[in-house]
Scaffold this motif. Sequence first.
Motif, mmCIF file in Angstrom:
data_model
loop_
_atom_site.group_PDB
_atom_site.id
_atom_site.type_symbol
_atom_site.label_atom_id
_atom_site.label_comp_id
_atom_site.label_asym_id
_atom_site.label_seq_id
_atom_site.Cartn_x
_atom_site.Cartn_y
_atom_site.Cartn_z
ATOM 1 N N GLN A 126 21.353 76.077 120.941
ATOM 2 C CA GLN A 126 21.256 76.712 119.587
ATOM 3 C C GLN A 126 19.991 75.910 118.791
ATOM 4 O OE1 GLN A 126 24.237 74.816 117.052
ATOM 5 N NE2 GLN A 126 24.444 76.431 115.722
ATOM 6 N N ALA A 127 19.710 74.586 119.000
ATOM 7 C CA ALA A 127 18.701 73.987 118.302
ATOM 8 C C ALA A 127 17.351 74.438 118.696
ATOM 9 C CB ALA A 127 18.838 72.363 118.413
ATOM 10 N N GLU A 128 17.150 74.601 120.217
ATOM 11 C CA GLU A 128 15.987 75.065 120.319
ATOM 12 C C GLU A 128 15.628 76.539 119.941
ATOM 13 O OE1 GLU A 128 14.117 76.204 124.959
ATOM 14 O OE2 GLU A 128 15.834 74.599 124.821
ATOM 15 N N GLN A 130 16.746 77.915 117.240
ATOM 16 C CA GLN A 130 16.284 77.884 115.721
ATOM 17 C C GLN A 130 14.937 77.405 115.468
ATOM 18 O OE1 GLN A 130 19.394 75.202 114.439
ATOM 19 N NE2 GLN A 130 20.838 76.874 114.064
ATOM 20 N N LYS A 131 14.345 76.624 116.471
ATOM 21 C CA LYS A 131 12.932 76.188 116.418
ATOM 22 C C LYS A 131 11.990 77.337 116.691
ATOM 23 C CE LYS A 131 13.839 71.455 117.761
ATOM 24 N NZ LYS A 131 13.502 70.488 119.243
ATOM 25 N N LEU A 132 12.484 78.504 117.159
ATOM 26 C CA LEU A 132 11.355 79.692 117.477
ATOM 27 C C LEU A 132 10.940 80.193 116.184
ATOM 28 C CD1 LEU A 132 13.347 81.227 120.430
ATOM 29 C CD2 LEU A 132 11.302 79.698 120.460
ATOM 30 N N PRO A 133 10.082 80.978 116.193
ATOM 31 C CA PRO A 133 9.404 81.685 115.166
ATOM 32 C C PRO A 133 10.456 82.862 114.949
ATOM 33 C CG PRO A 133 7.959 81.905 116.700
ATOM 34 C CD PRO A 133 8.980 81.002 117.142
ATOM 35 N N ARG A 137 7.389 85.859 111.448
ATOM 36 C CA ARG A 137 6.226 85.967 112.501
ATOM 37 C C ARG A 137 6.097 87.007 113.212
ATOM 38 N NH1 ARG A 137 1.316 84.665 113.804
ATOM 39 N NH2 ARG A 137 1.143 83.822 115.730
#
Length: 154
Positions: A126-128, A130-133, A137
Amino acid sequence: TIIEGLREEPVELIVTVGRDQDPARFGALPGHVHVERYIPQSLLLPRCDLAILHGGYSSVQSAVAAGVPSLIVPLGADQPMNAEAAVALGTARMLSIEALTPETIRQQVRELLADGGYRTRARAAQAEAQKLPGLERAVALLEQLAREKRPLPV
């Protein structure tokens, strides 16, 4: 089968059956078992400790977005591939439809809830994610592509 497997378990079970099915067809159920036609996954999954899914792309993606571990029972199409990807992430287990019995559902749910590693890996995914554009973008890239009319550099 899922209801039968979990009807005596100490869990709040929420089952969605689709807009064309009548929840009343399941008859009288224990107070901790709730059957509804539809509940948006974005509202339900963040409040869950575990999701039992058919493995469609949106369902698997919604579970990852909510940081919820899953038990996936693929029925067809892309579902086995999506289930395998979630298993590879360590956020899910997969159970074949042929192996689906009240006993296997009960056992798998007990094990998934007891093993905190699935929750930890689901939260990490989930955290990973959420870091995606985001969509902003994507829109900017599409606008640039339309303007420049040539492939965009990676």
